[in-house]
Design an enzyme around this catalytic site. Sequence first.
Site, PDB file in Angstrom:
ATOM      1  N   ARG A  18     -17.257  -6.477  14.499  1.00 21.86           N
ATOM      2  CA  ARG A  18     -15.646  -6.716  15.690  1.00 21.86           C
ATOM      3  C   ARG A  18     -16.892  -7.800  16.667  1.00 21.86           C
ATOM      4  O   ARG A  18     -17.264  -8.242  16.254  1.00 21.86           O
ATOM      5  CB  ARG A  18     -16.531  -5.837  16.627  1.00 21.86           C
ATOM      6  CG  ARG A  18     -16.687  -3.899  16.247  1.00 21.86           C
ATOM      7  CD  ARG A  18     -16.918  -2.628  16.537  1.00 21.86           C
ATOM      8  NE  ARG A  18     -18.245  -2.821  16.851  1.00 21.86           N
ATOM      9  CZ  ARG A  18     -18.813  -1.905  17.873  1.00 21.86           C
ATOM     10  NH1 ARG A  18     -18.472  -0.777  18.680  1.00 21.86           N
ATOM     11  NH2 ARG A  18     -20.509  -2.323  17.807  1.00 21.86           N
ATOM     12  N   LYS A  77     -23.327  -6.358  20.810  1.00 19.98           N
ATOM     13  CA  LYS A  77     -24.675  -5.428  20.020  1.00 19.98           C
ATOM     14  C   LYS A  77     -25.801  -5.882  20.449  1.00 19.98           C
ATOM     15  O   LYS A  77     -25.974  -7.102  20.841  1.00 19.98           O
ATOM     16  CB  LYS A  77     -24.829  -4.211  18.459  1.00 19.98           C
ATOM     17  CG  LYS A  77     -23.291  -3.923  17.578  1.00 19.98           C
ATOM     18  CD  LYS A  77     -23.641  -2.893  18.473  1.00 19.98           C
ATOM     19  CE  LYS A  77     -24.690  -2.382  18.133  1.00 19.98           C
ATOM     20  NZ  LYS A  77     -24.924  -0.673  19.209  1.00 19.98           N
ATOM     21  N   HIS A  95     -28.137  -0.372  25.756  1.00 19.81           N
ATOM     22  CA  HIS A  95     -28.572   1.076  25.855  1.00 19.81           C
ATOM     23  C   HIS A  95     -30.170   0.840  26.077  1.00 19.81           C
ATOM     24  O   HIS A  95     -31.138   1.111  25.374  1.00 19.81           O
ATOM     25  CB  HIS A  95     -28.981   1.352  24.226  1.00 19.81           C
ATOM     26  CG  HIS A  95     -27.819   0.984  23.649  1.00 19.81           C
ATOM     27  ND1 HIS A  95     -26.805   2.179  23.498  1.00 19.81           N
ATOM     28  CD2 HIS A  95     -27.328   0.102  22.762  1.00 19.81           C
ATOM     29  CE1 HIS A  95     -25.281   1.409  22.908  1.00 19.81           C
ATOM     30  NE2 HIS A  95     -26.029   0.783  22.006  1.00 19.81           N
ATOM     31  N   GLN A 100     -34.568   4.281  26.261  1.00 22.58           N
ATOM     32  CA  GLN A 100     -34.457   4.164  25.073  1.00 22.58           C
ATOM     33  C   GLN A 100     -36.021   3.962  24.667  1.00 22.58           C
ATOM     34  O   GLN A 100     -36.048   3.097  24.888  1.00 22.58           O
ATOM     35  CB  GLN A 100     -33.317   3.553  24.246  1.00 22.58           C
ATOM     36  CG  GLN A 100     -32.149   4.626  24.846  1.00 22.58           C
ATOM     37  CD  GLN A 100     -31.301   4.055  26.379  1.00 22.58           C
ATOM     38  OE1 GLN A 100     -32.067   3.776  26.554  1.00 22.58           O
ATOM     39  NE2 GLN A 100     -29.654   4.023  25.881  1.00 22.58           N
ATOM     40  N   ARG A 129     -15.650   5.496  35.503  1.00 25.43           N
ATOM     41  CA  ARG A 129     -14.621   6.110  34.161  1.00 25.43           C
ATOM     42  C   ARG A 129     -14.913   4.639  33.502  1.00 25.43           C
ATOM     43  O   ARG A 129     -15.149   3.647  33.951  1.00 25.43           O
ATOM     44  CB  ARG A 129     -13.380   6.205  34.583  1.00 25.43           C
ATOM     45  CG  ARG A 129     -13.269   7.799  35.020  1.00 25.43           C
ATOM     46  CD  ARG A 129     -11.476   8.318  34.753  1.00 25.43           C
ATOM     47  NE  ARG A 129     -11.038   7.308  36.275  1.00 25.43           N
ATOM     48  CZ  ARG A 129     -10.440   7.463  36.863  1.00 25.43           C
ATOM     49  NH1 ARG A 129     -10.882   9.432  37.005  1.00 25.43           N
ATOM     50  NH2 ARG A 129      -9.845   6.833  37.791  1.00 25.43           N
ATOM     51  N   ARG A 130     -15.332   4.721  32.166  1.00 29.25           N
ATOM     52  CA  ARG A 130     -15.393   4.096  31.387  1.00 29.25           C
ATOM     53  C   ARG A 130     -14.087   2.948  31.382  1.00 29.25           C
ATOM     54  O   ARG A 130     -13.470   3.179  31.026  1.00 29.25           O
ATOM     55  CB  ARG A 130     -16.003   3.946  30.157  1.00 29.25           C
ATOM     56  CG  ARG A 130     -17.285   4.665  29.761  1.00 29.25           C
ATOM     57  CD  ARG A 130     -18.150   3.222  29.780  1.00 29.25           C
ATOM     58  NE  ARG A 130     -18.320   2.957  28.359  1.00 29.25           N
ATOM     59  CZ  ARG A 130     -18.559   3.246  27.205  1.00 29.25           C
ATOM     60  NH1 ARG A 130     -19.296   4.865  27.330  1.00 29.25           N
ATOM     61  NH2 ARG A 130     -18.897   2.453  25.914  1.00 29.25           N
ATOM     62  N   GLY A 188     -13.525  13.872  25.423  1.00 32.32           N
ATOM     63  CA  GLY A 188     -13.907  12.343  25.607  1.00 32.32           C
ATOM     64  C   GLY A 188     -12.397  11.589  25.022  1.00 32.32           C
ATOM     65  O   GLY A 188     -12.253  11.754  23.532  1.00 32.32           O
ATOM     66  N   ARG A 189     -13.160  10.133  25.426  1.00 31.97           N
ATOM     67  CA  ARG A 189     -12.173   9.453  24.138  1.00 31.97           C
ATOM     68  C   ARG A 189     -12.685   9.327  22.422  1.00 31.97           C
ATOM     69  O   ARG A 189     -12.233  10.006  21.924  1.00 31.97           O
ATOM     70  CB  ARG A 189     -12.954   7.558  24.884  1.00 31.97           C
ATOM     71  CG  ARG A 189     -12.305   7.318  25.671  1.00 31.97           C
ATOM     72  CD  ARG A 189     -13.051   5.839  25.971  1.00 31.97           C
ATOM     73  NE  ARG A 189     -11.873   5.168  26.905  1.00 31.97           N
ATOM     74  CZ  ARG A 189     -12.580   5.087  27.926  1.00 31.97           C
ATOM     75  NH1 ARG A 189     -13.644   5.763  28.154  1.00 31.97           N
ATOM     76  NH2 ARG A 189     -12.053   4.500  29.113  1.00 31.97           N
ATOM     77  N   ASP A 209     -15.977  21.540  24.450  1.00 32.94           N
ATOM     78  CA  ASP A 209     -16.649  20.583  25.891  1.00 32.94           C
ATOM     79  C   ASP A 209     -17.380  21.325  27.297  1.00 32.94           C
ATOM     80  O   ASP A 209     -17.874  21.971  26.336  1.00 32.94           O
ATOM     81  CB  ASP A 209     -14.901  19.414  26.491  1.00 32.94           C
ATOM     82  CG  ASP A 209     -15.711  18.331  27.103  1.00 32.94           C
ATOM     83  OD1 ASP A 209     -15.597  18.872  28.194  1.00 32.94           O
ATOM     84  OD2 ASP A 209     -15.180  17.364  26.262  1.00 32.94           O
ATOM     85  N   ASP A 262     -27.655   8.961  20.011  1.00 29.43           N
ATOM     86  CA  ASP A 262     -29.005   8.557  21.612  1.00 29.43           C
ATOM     87  C   ASP A 262     -30.214   9.212  21.142  1.00 29.43           C
ATOM     88  O   ASP A 262     -31.023   9.408  21.836  1.00 29.43           O
ATOM     89  CB  ASP A 262     -28.729   9.847  22.397  1.00 29.43           C
ATOM     90  CG  ASP A 262     -28.145   8.945  22.949  1.00 29.43           C
ATOM     91  OD1 ASP A 262     -28.107   8.199  23.820  1.00 29.43           O
ATOM     92  OD2 ASP A 262     -27.408  10.043  24.837  1.00 29.43           O
TER      93      ASP A 262
END
Length: 353
Positions: A18, A77, A95, A100, A129-130, A188-189, A209, A262
């Site tokens: 991508r 990434k 992340h 993490q 909101r993203r 969600g998306r 949900d 996650d």
Amino acid sequence: MTELHLWLRHEARSTERRTPVVPDDARRLVEAGAELTVEDSPQRVFPTREYEAVGARIVPPGAWLSAPRDAVILGLKELPDEPARLTNRHILFGHAYKQQPGAPALLRRFAAGGGVLLDLEYLVDDAGRRLAAFGFWAGYLGAALAVLQHRGRLTAPLLPTGRDELDETLRPAPGDAEFTALVVGALGRSGRGARAAFATAGVDPARWDLAETLDLDRAALLAHDVLVNCVLATTPVPPFVREEDLDDPARRLRTLSDVTCDVGSPLNVLPVYDRTTEWTDPVRRLRKEPPLDLIAIDNLPSLLPRESSVDFSADLTPQLLDFGVGGPWGRCLDRFHLASRELGLTKGESGRG
């Protein structure tokens, strides 16, 4: 727009096809006055020559290591493990804010060099909101791979494709047995993407949900054949599937696809595995009898690199055209400084503002 030198880097991960900015949107940035440097990348789904044709300067892969300090390094990434000091502003999915594995080391690299992480996951509007996300395509592919695995048609290694080709493999074929499916985080998306893939596959999934997860009926969850998890937890919640559930003799669940991935975070709602799966080996068997297969790939949208890049770039480009210290980018910066303070880094060490 604020004077901006944007540097689009080559992705270090070999399966990352991508791009956060496609050539058509790169043209918009250049025409608006941005200086655009693009690293050559043979794996990027859009050829480098298309960026050069719209006015970008082309440099070799990895040249960002010697980029001028005012350049904003844009990628998706993880960064390579070196250098130890990160001096630029970097836009990527870091992340690094939910405990993490590897997160403290990354933030300390920014502290050491005086750079800044502008994490795309935290590029949000006033309501939180993203503003740019790959969620729909992550959900679509998470469900698609689950369907193919459950029907015995998933082959490895995975290869990038187009939606038309993928949908052809998803459509039900004579002899396909019916099965039940559940999408958690269905509104969600990612959940919408998962539902769209199931629709193509001729499956009508159950949709859970927030209301259903607040009062989780774990027995009902385990009674489905296929589970696709699309929940991105922001606060700790009781896990949806526990280790003891895998050995429940009443478990009907056979295929588990974790879109969120996650793993390693205390916010993980599926703490039943300790590492993601890969394109070369996309499925891991968690239990032999009765069987339970896991799919947990953390760059799913790269399997549909053109479609996912076009959509993401359309969302991100307006934010880049308005790049500055306030608004959504200011919120990204504030979140970076908060995470740095939580690690005990001083203001001077945690990057310029």
